[in-house]
Design an enzyme around this catalytic site. Structure first.
Site, PDB file in Angstrom:
ATOM      1  N   LYS A  56       2.246 -10.233  -5.755  1.00 31.12           N
ATOM      2  CA  LYS A  56       0.936  -9.722  -5.327  1.00 31.12           C
ATOM      3  C   LYS A  56      -0.192 -10.390  -6.121  1.00 31.12           C
ATOM      4  CE  LYS A  56       3.110  -5.436  -3.895  1.00 31.12           C
ATOM      5  NZ  LYS A  56       3.437  -4.022  -4.186  1.00 31.12           N
ATOM      6  N   GLN A  61       2.529   0.362  -8.837  1.00 33.78           N
ATOM      7  CA  GLN A  61       3.804  -0.066  -8.261  1.00 33.78           C
ATOM      8  C   GLN A  61       4.841   1.058  -8.360  1.00 33.78           C
ATOM      9  OE1 GLN A  61       4.325  -3.085  -6.666  1.00 33.78           O
ATOM     10  NE2 GLN A  61       6.320  -2.233  -6.103  1.00 33.78           N
ATOM     11  N   ASP A  68      -2.791   0.565  -0.927  1.00 33.08           N
ATOM     12  CA  ASP A  68      -1.401   0.709  -0.480  1.00 33.08           C
ATOM     13  C   ASP A  68      -1.313   1.624   0.751  1.00 33.08           C
ATOM     14  OD1 ASP A  68       0.518  -0.807  -1.763  1.00 33.08           O
ATOM     15  OD2 ASP A  68       0.640   0.519  -3.506  1.00 33.08           O
TER      16      ASP A  68
END
Ligand code: NAD
Length: 292
Positions: free
Chosen positions: A52, A96, A119
């Protein structure tokens, strides 16, 4: 059969994003800024976060990685999130997952300002997505929708069978494909571990979305002639012929399925690459204040 090529598409989309960032900077605006928070040493998470961060650099986004030991407390992580929420120079926040067991993931998801939730896991964004309002879509479903759109795959009136009902893939896919508009307007069947006669359900599908996490679970002969196959699975299996001793396979038996289908996503090179690209698309939306 045509491949839905995630590598090609994500390269095209990244080029578009990079051009937009260049334009922003020419007009004196700062580029989008994504902050990734990684807690602990989960090797898969380290790989995902690194990819990412690398992708941000490729398109000219600023990124910051905050790394903490696995013994970070929930309160300490909430404090980090609060600071990022308040920082006007931070557009997108991603924490994460999975987090160490002593941290309740739902508390962290809820703590992230939904306007920075790139997200797309915050209930506000899930609710807005369900109602068809401006929202950050969860990255994997967003990437899949973009794939269908860019390949002009017909969806209206099609019967879509989604296998797997996770919060991050199966359930949002079922919502997005049943929504009004393109790509959508499908008649959706959402199947899961308690579904009876799963093979028969899948055999009726014009579009199959497989998100189960079991290598080659969907058999080639479950795929109706002409069906579209979206394989979300990423599974590592042993393969003595490879130097590494392993290889990646999806949740669909690729060889058999590709004989019957009209379109299929390869693994690797399909949905996985689109997921990271979708996160970048969300971060640009955050910078432009498109989700509020
Ligand atoms: P998950 O474990 O959260 O959910 C799996 C789902 O599959 C569950 O809803 C369960 O009901 C269903 N299931 C399990 N066994 C079943 C069975 N025998 N019959 C029918 N349904 C069954 O998984 P997830 O997070 O949705 O991930 C699924 C797969 O997709 C994994 O391989 C994961 O690695 C992969 N994944 C890929 C990406 C990507 O970017 N390509 C992103 C997320 C997940």
């Amino acid at each position: 059969m045509q491949l839905l090529d995630g590598k090609l598409l994500s390269a095209n989309i990244k080029a578009e994003l990079a051009a937009e960032v260049e334009q922003m900077q020419r007009s004196g605006e700062r580029p989008p800024h994504l902050v990734a928070v990684l807690v602990g040493e989960n090797p898969a998470s380290q790989v995902y976060v690194a990819s990412k961060i690398r992708s941000c650099a490729e398109v000219g986004f600023k990124s910051t990685l905050i790394q903490r030991d696995a013994n970070l407390s929930e309160a300490e992580l909430l404090e980090i999130v609060a600071q990022l929420n308040d920082d006007p120079e931070v557009d997108g926040i991603l924490v994460q997952l999975p987090l160490p067991k002593h941290i309740r993931e739902e508390n962290i998801t809820l703590a992230i300002d939904h306007r920075k939730d790139v997200d797309g896991f915050h209930p506000v964004n899930i609710g807005r997505m369900t109602q068809g309002l401006a929202a950050y879509l969860p990255a994997t479903p967003y990437g899949i929708m973009e794939m269908l759109r860019r390949y002009n795959v017909e969806t209206a009136g099609k019967h879509c069978v989604v296998v797997g009902r996770s919060n991050i893939v199966g359930t949002p896919m079922s919502i997005l494909l049943s929504r009004k508009g393109y790509p959508g307007d499908c008649t959706v069947t959402l199947t899961h571990s308690r579904t009876q006669n799963l093979a028969e359900e899948v055999r009726r599908a014009d579009i199959i979305v497989a998100a189960i996490g079991i290598p080659e679970f969907v058999k080639g002969d479950w795929v109706k002639p002409g069906a579209v196959v979206i394989d979300v699975g990423i599974n590592r299996i042993e393969d003595a012929t490879r130097k590494s001793g392993q290889r990646l396979v999806g949740d669909v038996e690729f060889e058999g399925a590709s004989k019957n289908c009209s379109y299929i996503t390869p693994v690797p090179g399909g949905v996985g690459l689109m997921t990271v690209t979708a996160l970048l698309m969300n971060t640009l939306k955050a910078r432009k204040g498109e989700v509020y």
